[in-house]
Design a protein around this motif. Sequence first.
Motif, PDB file in Angstrom:
ATOM      1  N   TRP A   1     -63.650 -25.027 106.880  1.00 43.06           N
ATOM      2  CA  TRP A   1     -62.539 -25.950 106.560  1.00 43.06           C
ATOM      3  C   TRP A   1     -61.305 -26.117 107.361  1.00 43.06           C
ATOM      4  N   ASN A   2     -60.251 -26.565 107.096  1.00 41.54           N
ATOM      5  CA  ASN A   2     -59.393 -27.181 108.062  1.00 41.54           C
ATOM      6  C   ASN A   2     -58.856 -26.275 109.184  1.00 41.54           C
ATOM      7  N   THR A   3     -58.324 -25.073 108.651  1.00 36.43           N
ATOM      8  CA  THR A   3     -58.155 -24.163 109.956  1.00 36.43           C
ATOM      9  C   THR A   3     -59.264 -23.788 110.736  1.00 36.43           C
ATOM     10  N   HIS A   4     -60.245 -23.612 110.319  1.00 37.76           N
ATOM     11  CA  HIS A   4     -61.451 -23.090 110.701  1.00 37.76           C
ATOM     12  C   HIS A   4     -62.108 -24.212 111.910  1.00 37.76           C
ATOM     13  N   ILE A   5     -62.075 -25.489 111.478  1.00 31.81           N
ATOM     14  CA  ILE A   5     -62.106 -26.440 112.067  1.00 31.81           C
ATOM     15  C   ILE A   5     -61.389 -26.634 113.441  1.00 31.81           C
ATOM     16  N   LEU A   6     -59.829 -26.472 113.176  1.00 27.09           N
ATOM     17  CA  LEU A   6     -58.954 -26.863 114.290  1.00 27.09           C
ATOM     18  C   LEU A   6     -59.158 -25.567 115.285  1.00 27.09           C
ATOM     19  N   VAL A   7     -59.395 -24.380 114.853  1.00 29.77           N
ATOM     20  CA  VAL A   7     -59.749 -23.032 115.643  1.00 29.77           C
ATOM     21  C   VAL A   7     -60.781 -23.337 116.619  1.00 29.77           C
ATOM     22  N   GLU A   8     -61.957 -23.941 115.842  1.00 34.86           N
ATOM     23  CA  GLU A   8     -63.208 -24.172 116.750  1.00 34.86           C
ATOM     24  C   GLU A   8     -62.917 -25.292 117.742  1.00 34.86           C
ATOM     25  N   GLU A   9     -62.306 -26.303 117.449  1.00 35.39           N
ATOM     26  CA  GLU A   9     -61.876 -27.247 118.487  1.00 35.39           C
ATOM     27  C   GLU A   9     -61.132 -26.732 119.553  1.00 35.39           C
TER      28      GLU A   9
ATOM     29  N   MET B   1     -67.358 -15.315 140.968  1.00 39.69           N
ATOM     30  CA  MET B   1     -66.401 -16.023 140.360  1.00 39.69           C
ATOM     31  C   MET B   1     -65.923 -15.468 138.892  1.00 39.69           C
ATOM     32  N   PHE B   2     -64.518 -15.093 138.814  1.00 31.62           N
ATOM     33  CA  PHE B   2     -63.829 -14.486 137.796  1.00 31.62           C
ATOM     34  C   PHE B   2     -64.157 -15.304 136.737  1.00 31.62           C
ATOM     35  N   GLU B   3     -64.737 -14.777 135.357  1.00 28.19           N
ATOM     36  CA  GLU B   3     -64.951 -15.637 134.192  1.00 28.19           C
ATOM     37  C   GLU B   3     -63.676 -15.101 132.978  1.00 28.19           C
ATOM     38  N   MET B   4     -62.996 -16.110 132.798  1.00 30.40           N
ATOM     39  CA  MET B   4     -61.881 -15.948 131.651  1.00 30.40           C
ATOM     40  C   MET B   4     -62.466 -15.767 130.260  1.00 30.40           C
ATOM     41  N   LYS B   5     -61.925 -15.130 129.433  1.00 34.93           N
ATOM     42  CA  LYS B   5     -62.321 -14.762 128.102  1.00 34.93           C
ATOM     43  C   LYS B   5     -61.316 -15.367 127.153  1.00 34.93           C
ATOM     44  N   THR B   6     -61.736 -15.968 126.155  1.00 32.72           N
ATOM     45  CA  THR B   6     -60.747 -16.688 125.263  1.00 32.72           C
ATOM     46  C   THR B   6     -61.292 -16.001 123.981  1.00 32.72           C
ATOM     47  N   ILE B   7     -60.384 -15.417 123.011  1.00 32.82           N
ATOM     48  CA  ILE B   7     -60.563 -14.979 121.805  1.00 32.82           C
ATOM     49  C   ILE B   7     -59.797 -15.877 120.792  1.00 32.82           C
ATOM     50  N   ALA B   8     -60.601 -16.500 119.777  1.00 27.54           N
ATOM     51  CA  ALA B   8     -60.065 -17.251 118.696  1.00 27.54           C
ATOM     52  C   ALA B   8     -60.363 -16.576 117.218  1.00 27.54           C
ATOM     53  N   ILE B   9     -59.126 -16.443 116.537  1.00 30.08           N
ATOM     54  CA  ILE B   9     -59.110 -15.950 115.319  1.00 30.08           C
ATOM     55  C   ILE B   9     -59.022 -17.025 114.088  1.00 30.08           C
ATOM     56  N   ASN B  10     -59.889 -17.113 113.380  1.00 27.10           N
ATOM     57  CA  ASN B  10     -59.742 -17.770 112.290  1.00 27.10           C
ATOM     58  C   ASN B  10     -59.261 -17.032 110.923  1.00 27.10           C
ATOM     59  N   GLY B  11     -57.775 -17.210 110.599  1.00 23.64           N
ATOM     60  CA  GLY B  11     -57.181 -16.521 109.656  1.00 23.64           C
ATOM     61  C   GLY B  11     -57.375 -17.026 108.316  1.00 23.64           C
ATOM     62  N   SER B  12     -58.121 -18.062 107.984  1.00 22.17           N
ATOM     63  CA  SER B  12     -58.448 -18.584 106.739  1.00 22.17           C
ATOM     64  C   SER B  12     -59.540 -18.035 106.096  1.00 22.17           C
ATOM     65  N   PRO B  13     -59.487 -17.706 104.747  1.00 17.55           N
ATOM     66  CA  PRO B  13     -60.880 -17.268 103.969  1.00 17.55           C
ATOM     67  C   PRO B  13     -62.005 -18.404 103.698  1.00 17.55           C
ATOM     68  N   ARG B  14     -61.317 -19.640 104.067  1.00 15.47           N
ATOM     69  CA  ARG B  14     -62.275 -20.796 103.797  1.00 15.47           C
ATOM     70  C   ARG B  14     -62.978 -21.165 105.071  1.00 15.47           C
ATOM     71  N   LYS B  15     -64.097 -20.814 105.157  1.00 20.11           N
ATOM     72  CA  LYS B  15     -64.863 -21.080 106.388  1.00 20.11           C
ATOM     73  C   LYS B  15     -65.292 -22.355 106.481  1.00 20.11           C
TER      74      LYS B  15
END
Length: 216
Positions: free
Chosen positions: A17-25, A1-15
């Motif tokens: 926090w808001n942006t990082h949390i939404l990216v992880e979700e 079965m072919f496995e898809m790959k998703t890459i996420a970029i956290n573009g905030s300098p504050r690990k």
Amino acid sequence: MFEMKTIAINGSPRKGWNTHILVEEALKGAASRGSETELINLYDLNFKGCISCFACKKLGGKSLGRCAAGDDLKPVLDRIHGCDALIIGSPIYISEVTASVRALVERLTFQYITYSKEKKTFLTRRIPSLLLYTMNIPEPALESAGYTAKFKAYEDLFDRVLGPAKTLISTETWQTTDYSKYEMTMFDEPARKKRREEVFPQHKQKAFELGAELIP
């Protein structure tokens, strides 16, 4: 079965926090659909924006359609080139995405853009993307501040060059755990804290759902 790959970029300098949390979700959403995932913290990397060397446009060149700059972003661009879905998150600083995200967007999109009449992009397949933004201003002010048009422009750019793009906007975010330490009297700290507790979880859920939608 072919496995898809998703890459996420956290573009905030504050690990953490808001942006990082939404990216992880959003990344969790993609993972819930069986996608392999990778999170990249953009501020851990040393790179610059596009230098307009045109190596990605040179006919017969070894870098035709690909960025030739050899820095920390190059392997990230290579991995994005091979991924199946892309998530990019950024806080809004001075009415724009962070400088690092802007540099990423330049390098990521310009390598694929052609000046040809026959084709618009060197990318031979479509990579769906999710663009996440966090900011201080209230939602009713988005249009008058020019943010609505700005986010639409980014969405259109990604749709034209990479693939179908969707946008998630999180407004009036909680900036710090103690507003009294900073010159921030224009903000209502209890109201921001309440919004963090009651509204931000909705944004997290939406990020999860949109991340899942990236994976067919």
